[in-house]
Motif scaffolding. Structure first.
Motif, PDB file in Angstrom:
ATOM      1  N   PRO A   1       3.122   0.214  26.615  1.00 21.02           N
ATOM      2  CA  PRO A   1       2.228   0.981  25.737  1.00 21.02           C
ATOM      3  C   PRO A   1       2.348   0.482  24.303  1.00 21.02           C
ATOM      4  N   GLN A   2       1.218   0.423  23.629  1.00 20.11           N
ATOM      5  CA  GLN A   2       1.201  -0.082  22.258  1.00 20.11           C
ATOM      6  C   GLN A   2       0.544   0.925  21.325  1.00 20.11           C
ATOM      7  N   ALA A   3       1.032   0.931  20.106  1.00 19.61           N
ATOM      8  CA  ALA A   3       0.412   1.723  19.038  1.00 19.61           C
ATOM      9  C   ALA A   3      -0.871   1.023  18.614  1.00 19.61           C
ATOM     10  N   GLY A   4      -1.665   1.671  17.802  1.00 17.01           N
ATOM     11  CA  GLY A   4      -2.899   1.089  17.308  1.00 17.01           C
ATOM     12  C   GLY A   4      -2.694  -0.219  16.576  1.00 17.01           C
ATOM     13  N   ASP A   5      -1.496  -0.420  15.994  1.00 18.26           N
ATOM     14  CA  ASP A   5      -1.216  -1.660  15.270  1.00 18.26           C
ATOM     15  C   ASP A   5      -0.651  -2.762  16.166  1.00 18.26           C
ATOM     16  N   GLY A   6      -0.549  -2.482  17.474  1.00 23.03           N
ATOM     17  CA  GLY A   6      -0.065  -3.486  18.422  1.00 23.03           C
ATOM     18  C   GLY A   6       1.424  -3.450  18.687  1.00 23.03           C
ATOM     19  N   ASN A   7       2.182  -2.651  17.928  1.00 20.48           N
ATOM     20  CA  ASN A   7       3.618  -2.548  18.169  1.00 20.48           C
ATOM     21  C   ASN A   7       3.882  -1.761  19.443  1.00 20.48           C
TER      22      ASN A   7
END
Length: 147
Positions: free
Chosen positions: A129-135
């Motif tokens: 799973p990734q945050a909106g910033d790709g992290n």
């Protein structure tokens, strides 16, 4: 496997999903269709499951809109089972289970199958799973919001 019949509808998406595809045979049938199998006899040989159980799981997957039947592509009287768009959207679920199993259920160096990208013949990247910033998000960085 008996299905639960809750008195009130589940509000948890995980619980609803498990009610539809959460038993061993259903997920393995879906896996086999992703791997190119389409016929009852092929599923039975691959899985070693009793005919009545296989018939029940195929019927449930069709009723749930995950699989649909079509006439056999070779013109015989058989029917084939194919994924619907709803069924195809289970691909990330199957990949996530595969990757978890690869990481945690095989000894180092133990042989197992490998999912590769057809274009470059390389193993696919680990899904996370990734945050909106790709992290990449850790469980402690998420919360369930009840609506």
């Amino acid at each position: 496997m008996p299905r639960r019949n809750p008195k009130k509808p589940e509000t948890c998406p995980v619980a609803r999903s498990v009610d539809v595809v959460g038993d061993r045979w259903s997920l393995l049938i879906v896996r086999d269709v992703f791997d190119g199998m389409h016929r009852f006899g092929d599923f039975q040989r691959s899985l070693g499951v009793a005919r009545n159980i296989l018939s029940d799981r195929l019927r449930r997957l069709v009723d749930a809109g995950i699989l649909q039947t079509r006439p056999a592509s070779d013109g015989t009287a058989y029917q084939e089972y194919v994924l619907t768009p709803k069924g195809e959207s289970l691909f990330p679920v199957v990949v996530a289970l595969r990757q978890w199993g690869e990481r945690h259920l095989f000894a180092q160096g133990e042989h197992h199958s490998l999912l590769i990208d057809r274009k470059n013949k390389q193993p696919i990247a680990y899904m996370a799973p990734q945050a909106g910033d790709g992290n990449v998000l850790m469980p402690s960085e998420t919360e369930v919001q009840k609506l």
